[in-house]
Scaffold this motif. Structure first.
Motif, PDB file in Angstrom:
ATOM      1  N   SER A  66     -51.609  40.464 -36.180  1.00 39.11           N
ATOM      2  CA  SER A  66     -50.947  40.980 -37.377  1.00 39.11           C
ATOM      3  C   SER A  66     -51.428  42.266 -38.029  1.00 39.11           C
ATOM      4  CB  SER A  66     -51.216  39.888 -38.556  1.00 39.11           C
ATOM      5  OG  SER A  66     -52.412  39.693 -39.121  1.00 39.11           O
ATOM      6  N   TRP A  67     -52.502  42.657 -37.489  1.00 44.57           N
ATOM      7  CA  TRP A  67     -53.291  44.068 -37.907  1.00 44.57           C
ATOM      8  C   TRP A  67     -52.435  45.310 -37.374  1.00 44.57           C
ATOM      9  CZ3 TRP A  67     -59.003  42.671 -36.047  1.00 44.57           C
ATOM     10  CH2 TRP A  67     -59.369  41.468 -36.648  1.00 44.57           C
ATOM     11  N   LYS A  68     -52.323  46.106 -38.568  1.00 45.47           N
ATOM     12  CA  LYS A  68     -51.656  47.201 -38.414  1.00 45.47           C
ATOM     13  C   LYS A  68     -52.633  48.464 -37.925  1.00 45.47           C
ATOM     14  CE  LYS A  68     -48.147  44.787 -39.293  1.00 45.47           C
ATOM     15  NZ  LYS A  68     -47.157  44.373 -38.233  1.00 45.47           N
ATOM     16  N   PRO A  69     -51.857  49.400 -36.874  1.00 45.09           N
ATOM     17  CA  PRO A  69     -52.509  50.682 -36.820  1.00 45.09           C
ATOM     18  C   PRO A  69     -52.981  51.435 -38.134  1.00 45.09           C
ATOM     19  CG  PRO A  69     -50.781  50.288 -35.392  1.00 45.09           C
ATOM     20  CD  PRO A  69     -50.357  49.423 -36.346  1.00 45.09           C
ATOM     21  N   GLY A  84     -66.112  50.518 -31.993  1.00 44.47           N
ATOM     22  CA  GLY A  84     -66.787  51.558 -31.315  1.00 44.47           C
ATOM     23  C   GLY A  84     -66.383  53.010 -31.939  1.00 44.47           C
ATOM     24  N   LYS A  85     -66.560  54.286 -31.222  1.00 48.28           N
ATOM     25  CA  LYS A  85     -66.312  55.260 -31.879  1.00 48.28           C
ATOM     26  C   LYS A  85     -65.330  56.260 -31.110  1.00 48.28           C
ATOM     27  CE  LYS A  85     -69.352  58.577 -31.441  1.00 48.28           C
ATOM     28  NZ  LYS A  85     -70.565  59.482 -31.516  1.00 48.28           N
ATOM     29  N   SER A  86     -64.477  57.050 -31.494  1.00 47.11           N
ATOM     30  CA  SER A  86     -63.524  57.739 -30.786  1.00 47.11           C
ATOM     31  C   SER A  86     -62.459  56.848 -30.035  1.00 47.11           C
ATOM     32  CB  SER A  86     -64.435  58.461 -29.713  1.00 47.11           C
ATOM     33  OG  SER A  86     -63.796  59.526 -29.058  1.00 47.11           O
ATOM     34  N   GLU A  87     -61.525  57.855 -29.329  1.00 51.33           N
ATOM     35  CA  GLU A  87     -60.441  57.172 -28.791  1.00 51.33           C
ATOM     36  C   GLU A  87     -60.680  56.234 -27.448  1.00 51.33           C
ATOM     37  OE1 GLU A  87     -60.957  61.145 -26.893  1.00 51.33           O
ATOM     38  OE2 GLU A  87     -61.294  60.263 -28.692  1.00 51.33           O
ATOM     39  N   GLY A 131     -56.186  63.064 -36.688  1.00 50.17           N
ATOM     40  CA  GLY A 131     -55.086  64.038 -37.264  1.00 50.17           C
ATOM     41  C   GLY A 131     -55.836  64.588 -38.511  1.00 50.17           C
ATOM     42  N   GLY A 132     -55.009  65.674 -38.659  1.00 47.80           N
ATOM     43  CA  GLY A 132     -55.602  66.495 -40.006  1.00 47.80           C
ATOM     44  C   GLY A 132     -55.371  67.895 -39.776  1.00 47.80           C
ATOM     45  N   LEU A 133     -55.488  68.520 -40.723  1.00 49.90           N
ATOM     46  CA  LEU A 133     -55.480  70.182 -40.894  1.00 49.90           C
ATOM     47  C   LEU A 133     -56.608  70.884 -39.983  1.00 49.90           C
ATOM     48  CD1 LEU A 133     -54.659  70.607 -44.434  1.00 49.90           C
ATOM     49  CD2 LEU A 133     -52.864  71.013 -42.553  1.00 49.90           C
ATOM     50  N   THR A 134     -57.599  70.278 -40.119  1.00 52.60           N
ATOM     51  CA  THR A 134     -58.872  71.063 -39.536  1.00 52.60           C
ATOM     52  C   THR A 134     -59.266  70.178 -38.367  1.00 52.60           C
ATOM     53  OG1 THR A 134     -59.462  71.748 -41.652  1.00 52.60           O
ATOM     54  CG2 THR A 134     -61.167  72.001 -39.714  1.00 52.60           C
ATOM     55  N   SER A 161     -52.647  45.128 -31.065  1.00 55.51           N
ATOM     56  CA  SER A 161     -52.527  44.297 -30.087  1.00 55.51           C
ATOM     57  C   SER A 161     -51.405  44.878 -28.965  1.00 55.51           C
ATOM     58  CB  SER A 161     -52.573  42.944 -30.499  1.00 55.51           C
ATOM     59  OG  SER A 161     -51.407  42.983 -31.386  1.00 55.51           O
ATOM     60  N   LYS A 162     -50.584  45.686 -29.557  1.00 53.58           N
ATOM     61  CA  LYS A 162     -49.303  46.100 -29.042  1.00 53.58           C
ATOM     62  C   LYS A 162     -49.702  47.424 -28.194  1.00 53.58           C
ATOM     63  CE  LYS A 162     -46.209  44.222 -32.365  1.00 53.58           C
ATOM     64  NZ  LYS A 162     -47.155  43.575 -33.456  1.00 53.58           N
ATOM     65  N   GLY A 163     -50.858  47.769 -28.403  1.00 53.47           N
ATOM     66  CA  GLY A 163     -51.362  49.097 -27.591  1.00 53.47           C
ATOM     67  C   GLY A 163     -50.838  50.387 -28.011  1.00 53.47           C
ATOM     68  N   THR A 164     -50.613  50.258 -29.412  1.00 55.56           N
ATOM     69  CA  THR A 164     -50.448  51.553 -30.616  1.00 55.56           C
ATOM     70  C   THR A 164     -51.819  52.113 -30.866  1.00 55.56           C
ATOM     71  OG1 THR A 164     -48.632  50.657 -31.108  1.00 55.56           O
ATOM     72  CG2 THR A 164     -49.567  52.587 -32.440  1.00 55.56           C
ATOM     73  N   SER A 165     -52.044  53.565 -30.352  1.00 56.25           N
ATOM     74  CA  SER A 165     -53.354  53.955 -30.680  1.00 56.25           C
ATOM     75  C   SER A 165     -53.315  55.235 -31.785  1.00 56.25           C
ATOM     76  CB  SER A 165     -53.844  54.852 -29.492  1.00 56.25           C
ATOM     77  OG  SER A 165     -54.951  55.565 -29.726  1.00 56.25           O
ATOM     78  N   VAL A 166     -53.987  55.023 -32.794  1.00 58.03           N
ATOM     79  CA  VAL A 166     -53.709  55.857 -33.996  1.00 58.03           C
ATOM     80  C   VAL A 166     -54.268  57.381 -33.367  1.00 58.03           C
ATOM     81  CG1 VAL A 166     -54.083  54.357 -35.553  1.00 58.03           C
ATOM     82  CG2 VAL A 166     -56.005  55.422 -34.855  1.00 58.03           C
ATOM     83  N   HIS A 167     -55.144  57.354 -32.459  1.00 61.11           N
ATOM     84  CA  HIS A 167     -55.482  58.655 -31.898  1.00 61.11           C
ATOM     85  C   HIS A 167     -54.305  59.359 -31.086  1.00 61.11           C
ATOM     86  CE1 HIS A 167     -59.561  56.809 -32.416  1.00 61.11           C
ATOM     87  NE2 HIS A 167     -59.817  57.951 -32.674  1.00 61.11           N
ATOM     88  N   GLN A 168     -53.196  58.716 -30.839  1.00 63.44           N
ATOM     89  CA  GLN A 168     -52.182  59.377 -30.310  1.00 63.44           C
ATOM     90  C   GLN A 168     -51.024  59.555 -31.514  1.00 63.44           C
ATOM     91  OE1 GLN A 168     -50.622  56.522 -27.221  1.00 63.44           O
ATOM     92  NE2 GLN A 168     -52.557  57.122 -25.894  1.00 63.44           N
ATOM     93  N   THR A 169     -50.873  58.567 -32.277  1.00 64.32           N
ATOM     94  CA  THR A 169     -49.801  58.802 -33.380  1.00 64.32           C
ATOM     95  C   THR A 169     -50.189  59.638 -34.505  1.00 64.32           C
ATOM     96  OG1 THR A 169     -50.586  56.880 -34.581  1.00 64.32           O
ATOM     97  CG2 THR A 169     -49.008  56.431 -32.888  1.00 64.32           C
TER      98      THR A 169
END
Length: 317
Positions: free
Chosen positions: A140-143, A226-229, A61-64, A292-300
């Motif tokens: 307990s780790w958060k996206p 790793g790297k990327s989504e 996510g970002g402006l550029t 662990s819940k399947g939430t991806s920061v590359h989507q959010t």
């Protein structure tokens, strides 16, 4: 940068796209003076629409999302209009010089003043001991959270995963126990002089997606770095097994290697850099990319930035 080739044959379009990537970045100047022809209008339109997607650097996510869009065209038959598109981050890291026979080339390094000041402080991340980490702790780790990895980290990429899954399919025992362990998708460069390991940056994780479910379900693997989504297949497997995917910093292989304090080959030595290594790492910074819940920061992440930027509608002619 995005390079686009239009016209000629399919091969010609691909060549034009590659050549376009070698041109200098001048989008700010183009926007300031305004387009002079249809190609320049299209460049600006694509640049605006791609950045409006909010994908941003490394897909978080970002402006550029792109710095520039380059387009080269070539005459073609009306019935045949091939188009080639190549995104390439390397286009901004080229050094141009001429050998004229007068001696060796001396290039001035870029000034650090040309880059923004970094305020990101990884030292505030959550320190994790890879030797004792549990599935409950991982839950307990958060996206988006910064994790500092410490302890023993296994490695393996394409060739090692293919060999391991083939062994599992034949009912053979793997040479390495992956129970509650983390694997780093990397092919480290050989060390020189007093180095523990050479540059050891992450490789693109999506290439391991097809192996992920089997590795998680049949080896006890707890997490991946790793790297990327990750694609939907891998995300579903991560969620089902309450595992986690962590993203290391791409494009900084030498800096990542500074967190590696020891290295040894555990298996598949014949694969060279694609063998399974065991690294001893200290405060290796990573980001929770799929929890662990399947939430991806590359989507959010991009969705959040789309809302901030304001979507530019793409009109299909």
């Amino acid at each position: 940068m995005l390079g686009i080739g239009i016209g000629g044959t399919a091969e010609k379009a691909m060549l034009l796209a590659k050549e376009a990537l070698m041109e200098s970045i001048d989008m700010p100047q183009l926007i300031a003076r305004g387009p002079k022809n249809k190609i320049e209008e299209l460049r600006i339109e694509l640049w605006e629409k791609v950045n409006a997607l909010g994908i941003g650097a490394q897909g978080l996510g970002g402006l550029t999302t792109v710095l520039d869009v380059k387009i080269l065209d070539y005459p073609t038959h009306a019935a045949n209009l091939p188009v080639a598109m190549i995104p390439n981050c390397a286009a901004t890291r080229h050094a141009h010089f001429v050998l004229d026979g007068s001696g060796p080339v001396a290039l001035d390094p870029p000034s650090l003043d040309d880059w923004p000041k970094l305020t990101y402080d990884t030292s505030k991340g959550r320190r994790v001991n890879l030797d004792t980490v549990t599935r409950e702790e991982v839950a307990s780790w958060k996206p988006g959270e910064t994790i500092l990895l410490n302890g023993k980290l296994l490695t393996g990429r394409d060739a090692a995963h293919k060999r391991m899954t083939d062994m599992l399919n034949r009912g053979e025992k793997l040479p390495v126990d992956f129970t509650n362990r983390f694997i780093y998708y990397v092919g480290p460069v050989d060390p020189v002089r007093d180095e523990v390991v050479g540059p050891a940056g992450p490789t693109t994780a999506t290439r391991m997606d097809k192996f992920t479910r089997q590795m998680l379900e049949q080896t006890g693997l707890l997490g991946m770095v790793g790297k990327s989504e990750r694609g939907p297949t891998a995300i579903e497997a991560i969620k089902d097994n309450k595992a986690v995917y962590l993203m290391a910093v791409g494009g900084a292989a030498y800096l990542v290697s500074k967190a590696i304090k020891a290295s040894r080959v555990l298996a598949f030595e014949d694969l060279g850099m694609e063998a399974i290594y065991e690294f001893e790492v200290k405060d290796m910074p990573v980001t929770v990319a799929v929890d662990s819940k399947g939430t991806s920061v590359h989507q959010t992440g991009p969705k959040e930035w789309q809302a901030k930027i304001g979507k530019i509608p793409v009109v299909v002619a």
